[in-house]
Structures are given as structure tokens and as C-alpha cells.
Design a protein around this motif. Structure first.
Motif, mmCIF file in Angstrom:
data_model
loop_
_atom_site.group_PDB
_atom_site.id
_atom_site.type_symbol
_atom_site.label_atom_id
_atom_site.label_comp_id
_atom_site.label_asym_id
_atom_site.label_seq_id
_atom_site.Cartn_x
_atom_site.Cartn_y
_atom_site.Cartn_z
ATOM 1 N N ILE A 5 63.594 120.782 1.709
ATOM 2 C CA ILE A 5 62.284 120.341 1.434
ATOM 3 C C ILE A 5 61.666 120.958 0.001
ATOM 4 N N GLY A 6 61.389 120.188 -0.723
ATOM 5 C CA GLY A 6 60.919 120.334 -1.992
ATOM 6 C C GLY A 6 59.366 119.904 -2.361
ATOM 7 N N GLY A 7 58.743 120.104 -3.495
ATOM 8 C CA GLY A 7 57.252 119.865 -3.748
ATOM 9 C C GLY A 7 57.225 118.224 -3.628
ATOM 10 N N LYS A 8 56.034 118.174 -3.754
ATOM 11 C CA LYS A 8 55.304 116.495 -3.914
ATOM 12 C C LYS A 8 56.295 115.545 -4.486
ATOM 13 N N THR A 9 56.682 116.141 -6.088
ATOM 14 C CA THR A 9 57.436 114.915 -6.586
ATOM 15 C C THR A 9 58.853 115.713 -7.165
ATOM 16 N N THR A 10 59.108 116.651 -6.335
ATOM 17 C CA THR A 10 60.506 117.388 -6.712
ATOM 18 C C THR A 10 61.830 116.316 -6.431
ATOM 19 N N SER A 11 62.540 116.222 -7.426
ATOM 20 C CA SER A 11 63.933 115.634 -7.375
ATOM 21 C C SER A 11 64.516 115.904 -8.573
ATOM 22 N N LYS A 12 65.889 115.657 -8.599
ATOM 23 C CA LYS A 12 66.820 115.556 -9.764
ATOM 24 C C LYS A 12 66.552 114.515 -10.668
ATOM 25 N N ALA A 13 66.041 113.393 -10.040
ATOM 26 C CA ALA A 13 65.512 112.216 -11.089
ATOM 27 C C ALA A 13 64.375 112.617 -11.858
ATOM 28 N N GLN A 14 63.216 113.140 -11.143
ATOM 29 C CA GLN A 14 62.073 113.682 -12.152
ATOM 30 C C GLN A 14 62.614 114.595 -13.303
ATOM 31 N N ALA A 15 63.483 115.642 -12.671
ATOM 32 C CA ALA A 15 63.760 116.427 -13.685
ATOM 33 C C ALA A 15 64.569 115.866 -14.779
ATOM 34 N N LEU A 16 65.433 114.977 -14.491
ATOM 35 C CA LEU A 16 66.306 114.188 -15.697
ATOM 36 C C LEU A 16 65.381 113.288 -16.509
ATOM 37 N N ALA A 17 64.330 112.739 -15.997
ATOM 38 C CA ALA A 17 63.542 111.934 -16.702
ATOM 39 C C ALA A 17 62.677 112.809 -17.846
ATOM 40 N N HIS A 18 62.366 114.093 -17.235
ATOM 41 C CA HIS A 18 61.805 115.017 -18.357
ATOM 42 C C HIS A 18 62.761 115.286 -19.467
ATOM 43 N N LEU A 19 63.922 115.410 -19.168
ATOM 44 C CA LEU A 19 64.890 115.701 -20.250
ATOM 45 C C LEU A 19 65.174 114.505 -21.134
#
Length: 282
Positions: free
Chosen positions: A203-217
Motif C-alpha cells: 500500500i502506497g500513497g495516492k500517486t505513489t509508483s515507480k512510474a511517477q518517480a521515474l517521470a520526475h527524474l
């Protein structure tokens, strides 16, 4: 599996660890390390994207200079390895944490909480794993004992740290438990559900995902998804596989990952990640 061309300009690689980049245990193979060296020489950013906490990462990882960033807890944090600074955070809201903990405690499932880069488990469960490991055949008991910190009451401990919860993992022995938990937590606002092995829900936060973090990078480096290759094997890798221009599944992947990937490489035991880098990047 989608059709795609072979001539993408890959400038970033997102890599899951367990079942993907690690050949066995906490070991990166020499062929993988050589692929990292050659990719870095071409200016490619190498990013590890794992469900592990920061303190559960393989020690060998910190001796690989080509890896620039580590995404941990399924996207809750990005750590820059050059100075170990956390440059991004996407965690669970306190309200959602309270709902998850209360429901989990009511049903009595084994719960682990990821806080400040460490993973915590109830001391009673930890002791049972030490004394009777055969009762937990659905878990990698050695991994749990080596990476989890036992606390007297993990439910209370989690609530006391509700403003800083990266991830909550719930494990269970039977598949019917998964359906029950998905139905239970599906009604809670502000969380995401995923899984890294057959007997857990994470269980993560509302928008937590590996994809979201990669998009930030990608944004930091003025890159787009057309510049991204991602490799994974489990459902928690799904969103980054879909985000990437080249989404690569390992031969040993969950059926869902095999279905959505653009390309299937060899298994983690046969240097599948290295072979994907050699084909699409080098």
C-alpha cells in the motif's frame, strides 16, 4: 505484447532489483556491471526502482558508480547516491495510514511498515519466524529476518509515525486472502495497491509508483518517456513498464508483466537485464 521499433534514443534505464537485475541473492553479475559501464559511457542515467527500503538495499549497490539514483518503497522516495540525499517524496497520508492499520489489525494479518528508509515488523511475528521458519514457507524468511526491525506493537508503532509512512506491506498465506484485502482496501481513499510477490499487498500513497518517480527524474533531465527503458518482473513494476518507450519483462515475470511488456528478455538468472541493455542501448 506491443509492437515497437528498435531505434529509440534511450537515455534512462529504470531497473527493478529482485527477480530482475539481481542474479541471485544480493549479487549483480559481471555481465550486468559491464553493461552498466558501457551504458554510462554513452551518457545513460541508470536508476534502480525497487520495492525495498533504503536500508534494505544490497550493499554491493553502493559500490557501483554508474547507478545515480535509487527509487525505494515502490516510488515513495528517490535518493541520489552521490550524496545520499532524498530528492523526492510521495508517501501515504496520515488519514489513509490510520484506515489501513485499523482494518489490518482487526483481521490480524502480518503487517510491515516502511518508515524513514527502514522496515518494521511486529516482534511476535519476527520471533515466530526465527523459531518456526517452516510455518512461513510463503515468505523469504532469511530476507525478512535480515532486513526487518522488530517492534513490540507494529500497529501502534505505525500509527505513532503516521506522518512518515512510505509503504505498508501485508502478507498472507492464501490467494483468497488477496481478494479479501483488495476488496477491503479498495474503498479507502488516497492509497494505491500493488504487489511484489504472490503473497503480499503493498500500500502506497495516492500517486505513489515507480512510474511517477521515474517521470520526475525524466523531467529533471529534460527527457521524455521516449528516452526511457524499464525492466521488471512483478505487478509493482507494471506502471513503469507501461510508461517506458521500451518496457522489458523478464522471462521469469508475473503473467501480467509478460502481457504488457514490449519485449521479453531472459530470466534474471541468465543476465536478462544485461541482454536488454546490450540490445536496446549499446
Amino acid at each position: 505484447m506491443n509492437n515497437f521499433r528498435d531505434n529509440f534514443d534511450i537515455k534512462m534505464i529504470g531497473l527493478d532489483l529482485d527477480g530482475t537485475t539481481l542474479k541471485y541473492g544480493d549479487v549483480f553479475s559481471e555481465r550486468t556491471l559491464e553493461a552498466f559501464r558501457r551504458a554510462k559511457e554513452k551518457g545513460v542515467h541508470i536508476v534502480i526502482a525497487t520495492g525495498r527500503t533504503r536500508k534494505s538495499l544490497p550493499p554491493m549497490l553502493f559500490d557501483i558508480p554508474q547507478v545515480e539514483f535509487v527509487i525505494t518503497s515502490n516510488g515513495a522516495h528517490i535518493t541520489r547516491l552521490s550524496d545520499m540525499k532524498v530528492i523526492y517524496e510521495d508517501i501515504i497520508s496520515p488519514k489513509a495510514v490510520e484506515s489501513v492499520v485499523k482494518n489490518t489489525e482487526k483481521l490480524g494479518y502480518v503487517m510491515e511498515a516502511f518508515i524513514d528508509g527502514a522496515a518494521y515488523i511486529d516482534s511476535r511475528t519476527y520471533n515466530l519466524m526465527e523459531q518456526n521458519p517452516h510455518d512461513f514457507q510463503y515468505r523469504d524468511v532469511d530476507y525478512v529476518l535480515n532486513t526487518r526491525i522488530p517492534v513490540e506493537d507494529v500497529y501502534k508503532y505505525t500509527l505513532n509515525h503516521s506522518h512518515n509512512i512510505e509503504n505498508i506491506s501485508i502478507t498472507f498465506p492464501y490467494e483468497e486472502d488477496r481478494r479479501k484485502l483488495v476488496n477491503l482496501f479498495g474503498g479507502i481513499d488516497g492509497i494505491t495497491l500493488t504487489s511484489s510477490f504472490p503473497h503480499n499487498i503493498e500500500i502506497g500513497g495516492k500517486t505513489t509508483s515507480k512510474a511517477q518517480a521515474l517521470a520526475h527524474l525524466l523531467t529533471i533531465f529534460n527527457l521524455t518517456r521516449d528516452n526511457l527503458m524499464a525492466c521488471g518482473d512483478s505487478p509493482n513494476d507494471g506502471k513503469m513498464i507501461e510508461l517506458a518507450a521500451i518496457g522489458v519483462a523478464m522471462e521469469n515475470s508475473h503473467p501480467y508483466i509478460l502481457d504488457i511488456a514490449d519485449h521479453v528478455t531472459d530470466s534474471c538468472y541468465d543476465d536478462g537485464v544485461a541482454k536488454a541493455i546490450e540490445r536496446f542501448v549499446l
